[in-house]
Design an enzyme around this catalytic site. Structure first.
Site, PDB file in Angstrom:
ATOM      1  N   ASN A 181       0.861  -1.175   0.000  1.00  0.00           N
ATOM      2  CA  ASN A 181       0.000   0.000   0.000  1.00  0.00           C
ATOM      3  C   ASN A 181       0.899   1.228   0.000  1.00  0.00           C
ATOM      4  OD1 ASN A 181      -1.780   2.106   0.524  1.00  0.00           O
ATOM      5  ND2 ASN A 181      -3.025   0.910   1.929  1.00  0.00           N
ATOM      6  N   GLU A 238      -5.337   0.953 -19.353  1.00  0.00           N
ATOM      7  CA  GLU A 238      -6.318   2.019 -19.199  1.00  0.00           C
ATOM      8  C   GLU A 238      -6.153   3.090 -20.276  1.00  0.00           C
ATOM      9  OE1 GLU A 238      -4.340   0.906 -16.905  1.00  0.00           O
ATOM     10  OE2 GLU A 238      -5.508   0.242 -15.168  1.00  0.00           O
ATOM     11  N   ASP A 252      -7.484   5.775  -9.087  1.00  0.00           N
ATOM     12  CA  ASP A 252      -8.895   5.772  -8.711  1.00  0.00           C
ATOM     13  C   ASP A 252      -9.337   7.215  -8.439  1.00  0.00           C
ATOM     14  OD1 ASP A 252     -11.401   5.461  -7.551  1.00  0.00           O
ATOM     15  OD2 ASP A 252     -10.837   3.640  -6.471  1.00  0.00           O
TER      16      ASP A 252
END
Length: 277
Positions: A152, A252, A175
């Site tokens: 993380n 993406e 995000d």
């Protein structure tokens, strides 16, 4: 069930016996491995994404269980880089690297630079690991400067990198966390930029891109307001070969291009703090 298990075990023994004797039915080693591993493509040897699908994003504020080094000196470089000799450290970090498209492109563009992808989703991390291993096997001597770790990055960046260690950091299509109450989950924020500035050397560059205009404005505003970052000029952007990869190297980015979408990028250089005279 015992019969099936025994049959499978016997088949594996026969396969390995054939490999030992160099008789794999006309298949090379890579093809043979792909036959026995259905998660990999028979033609390219690369892992197939459909076996590693995961949610588009994970909650970075939730608790996850994976090993984290206490200090950057505890990062095991030998685990990540086969030819590591102790002379260099990681210089590029792709934060939320996804399926590793940017890393793979950078690995050959900067073959002497160690780089790492940092990804929170376990299945996606495993895919990138398998992809790198397959590329190393198919291209001896290449892709040995690239690796991935499940972690993380919003919590543990200082655990992996020393002050001023990194030359480049990438934040591609993060995000957006549209709801205002979730803006604290965004990977670019004023307080996180303090940490990024700590691990980026003076002159290092932070690259961001998104297809969400509101997020693009948010990231640009955060960077513009921070005293340790300054935007690159148009000439600098034109001459930076990495900028061209931001919208084309990732899954993406390719999806946005196919759909005729628009992207919003911000590229900023880490600068020294101007001291008052």
């Amino acid at each position: 069930m015992p019969f099936l298990v025994l049959t499978s075990a016997l088949c594996r023994l026969k396969d390995w016996d054939a490999i030992d004797r160099g008789k794999t039915g006309g298949m090379n080693m890579l093809e043979h491995e792909c036959v026995s591993n259905p998660t990999h493509s028979k033609t390219t040897g690369l892992p197939r994404k459909r076996f590693y699908r995961a949610r588009a994003h994970s909650n970075p504020l939730s608790d996850s269980h994976f090993p984290v080094p206490i200090f950057p000196s505890q990062v095991d470089y030998n685990l990540h880089y086969p030819m590591y000799d102790g002379s260099k450290k990681i210089e590029f970090a792709d934060i939320g690297c996804g399926f590793g498209g940017l890393l793979i492109s950078l690995a050959t563009l900067f073959p002497c630079t160690f780089m790492i992808g940092m990804e929170l989703r376990d299945k996606v991390t495993e895919y990138v690991k398998e992809r790198i291993l397959a590329l190393r096997a198919a291209n001896p001597g290449q892709y040995e400067n690239v690796s991935v770790v499940r972690t993380n990055s919003m919590k543990y960046i200082p655990n992996y990198f020393e002050k001023g260690q990194l030359a480049k950091m990438f934040f591609l299509f993060p995000d957006p966390h549209f709801k205002e109450k979730n803006h604290r989950r965004r990977v670019i924020s004023p307080h996180l930029l303090d940490e990024y500035a700590y691990v980026l050397r003076v002159g290092g560059i932070i690259y961001t891109i998104t297809d969400v205009e509101e997020l693009g404005l948010w990231m640009k505003s955060c960077l513009e307001s921070h005293p340790l970052f300054k935007s690159l000029t148009e000439d600098e952007l034109q001459n930076d070969p990495v900028v061209k990869l931001l919208s084309t190297a990732t899954e993406e980015g390719q999806k946005v291009e196919r759909n005729g979408g628009q992207t919003f990028q911000s590229v900023y250089r880490r600068v020294g703090l101007a001291l008052p005279h």
